[in-house]
Design a protein around this motif. Structure first.
Motif, PDB file in Angstrom:
ATOM      1  N   MET A   1      10.459  -2.434   5.923  1.00  0.00           N
ATOM      2  CA  MET A   1      11.516  -2.191   6.892  1.00  0.00           C
ATOM      3  C   MET A   1      11.885  -3.520   7.548  1.00  0.00           C
TER       4      MET A   1
ATOM      5  N   LYS B   1      17.364   0.810  17.652  1.00  0.00           N
ATOM      6  CA  LYS B   1      17.392   1.282  16.262  1.00  0.00           C
ATOM      7  C   LYS B   1      17.365   0.134  15.245  1.00  0.00           C
ATOM      8  N   ASN B   2      16.376  -0.744  15.375  1.00  0.00           N
ATOM      9  CA  ASN B   2      16.167  -1.874  14.454  1.00  0.00           C
ATOM     10  C   ASN B   2      17.323  -2.869  14.427  1.00  0.00           C
TER      11      ASN B   2
ATOM     12  N   ASN C   1      11.020  -0.939  14.111  1.00  0.00           N
ATOM     13  CA  ASN C   1      10.758   0.314  14.834  1.00  0.00           C
ATOM     14  C   ASN C   1      10.317   0.092  16.276  1.00  0.00           C
TER      15      ASN C   1
END
Length: 81
Positions: free
Chosen positions: A1, A72-73, A36
């Protein structure tokens, strides 16, 4: 991610792209943002923003101050240089 970051100053964009980590000189101390991360808004003091790009390169951006938002990233840093 990964995270997506924009570092913007009054005359343009310092950096934009995917990163795996960012470290900021917060007004209440240095802090790091990883994927995150909880939503956050913080003021920034003079110091360096350090990011690790998706190619595992480290980049430093010297700033005089500003603000950062994490949601949100996505990271948006409005800074003076």
């Amino acid at each position: 991610m990964m995270l997506y970051i924009k570092i913007i100053h009054p005359e343009g964009k310092l950096f934009e792209g995917e990163i795996s980590m960012a470290q900021f000189p917060g007004s209440m101390g240095s802090f790091q943002v990883l994927p995150n991360h909880a939503p956050l808004v913080s003021s920034l003091e003079a110091g360096n923003i350090r990011v690790r790009t998706s190619q595992n390169e480290e980049k430093l951006f010297s700033i005089k101050g500003g603000f950062v938002e994490v949601f949100k990233n996505t990271i948006i840093a409005l800074v003076t240089v």
